[in-house]
Design an enzyme around this catalytic site. Sequence first.
Site, PDB file in Angstrom:
ATOM      1  N   ASP A 144      56.625  31.366  67.997  1.00 37.85           N
ATOM      2  CA  ASP A 144      56.078  32.338  67.051  1.00 37.85           C
ATOM      3  C   ASP A 144      56.777  32.137  65.710  1.00 37.85           C
ATOM      4  OD1 ASP A 144      54.783  33.248  69.261  1.00 37.85           O
ATOM      5  OD2 ASP A 144      55.542  35.295  69.170  1.00 37.85           O
ATOM      6  N   HIS A 220      59.032  26.157  72.768  1.00 35.82           N
ATOM      7  CA  HIS A 220      58.422  25.354  73.820  1.00 35.82           C
ATOM      8  C   HIS A 220      58.092  23.961  73.296  1.00 35.82           C
ATOM      9  CE1 HIS A 220      57.409  29.015  76.374  1.00 35.82           C
ATOM     10  NE2 HIS A 220      57.756  29.553  75.215  1.00 35.82           N
ATOM     11  N   SER A 331      65.339  31.897  63.793  1.00 34.35           N
ATOM     12  CA  SER A 331      65.798  30.785  62.970  1.00 34.35           C
ATOM     13  C   SER A 331      64.626  29.941  62.519  1.00 34.35           C
ATOM     14  CB  SER A 331      66.826  29.941  63.736  1.00 34.35           C
ATOM     15  OG  SER A 331      67.471  29.054  62.852  1.00 34.35           O
TER      16      SER A 331
END
Length: 362
Positions: A144, A220, A331
């Site tokens: 995200d 991911h 981050s």
Amino acid sequence: ADRKKLHTAPLGQAFRLRPFHVLVATGGGYAGYRKYEDYKLEQLEKRGIEVPVRLASDWEVALYKSVPTRLLSRAWGRLNQVELPTWLRKPVYSLYIWTFGVNMKEAAVEDLHHYRNLSEFFRRKLKPQARPVCGVHSVISPSDGKILNFGQVKNCEVEQVKGVTYSLESFLGPRVSTEELHFSQAPPGNSFQQQLVTKKGNELYHCVIYLAPGDYHCFHSPTDWTVSHRRHFPGSLMSVNPGVARWIKELFCHNERVVLTGDWKHGFFSLTAVGATNVGSIRIYFDQDLHTNSPSYSKGSYNDFSFISNNNKEGIPMRKGEHLGEFNLGSTIVLIFEAPKDFKFNLKAGQKIRFGEALGSL
């Protein structure tokens, strides 16, 4: 008569300022001022007003780097692991949810009392159906976040935000041995960028995704690929929010980061997890030897680990959408990869994106 005498130090001695205290106070105050400036810039962007680029001078960068962000981030990490009393969990997490707009309906466990500490709450898992993985496009978003920049890499420079660049070689470090990555040997006179491109007619592309504190903190695999090498750069832990990224040139090269390199069906592929303030902890699930923000590592160096020589010469195969790692808070993820010239991004700078959505395709 038996009472002990109480000795007090002179007032001047008690309040004596040490250089470290002055440094922390000055650097911390300046960092706070920068945060306020970043907030004003974000408000202008929301109103559609273009913000001019103003790069930090060398002394401003040095002053910011003087703030002991690595020490503070380690302290923050320890604090996050302190188990909260059951009665305190809901008020603390609810405040965080309200502040950063967290959608707990997507969490695998919605009950706030389930999370024993802040660290568990930050690393919460999502419901399987919350993030469907796009099966049509070749490259998906690994997390995200917010798209800061994307496009072709030109002249060995990569844009961290529009108009502010950093060196490709400084970011990735010296090229990994071709024997480890199964790449064809490039002529020695070629530029660093040309050495990464393994197939004729291909180009090098990049995409920068900023994870805010309220975003899902796991990342991911963005495609089907094989991870051959890991390079860990101990460094600073400056903020990487869009305002600071617009202000400090080569910000990502200053900060601690973990570079994973390997190959996919079109050639070179890399994913870099960049650390930030309070995000000293970067975890790669298949790499148990990785320890970030450790006082045993000094800035300015890097540590290599080959999954080829330590994994039966095959590397680590990753499937698109497979769990890869996590941040402690939020981050930045930087993708740099090789693809044919007809590769197209399906993005807009500044847009919000979620894990599993398409980044681009052929």
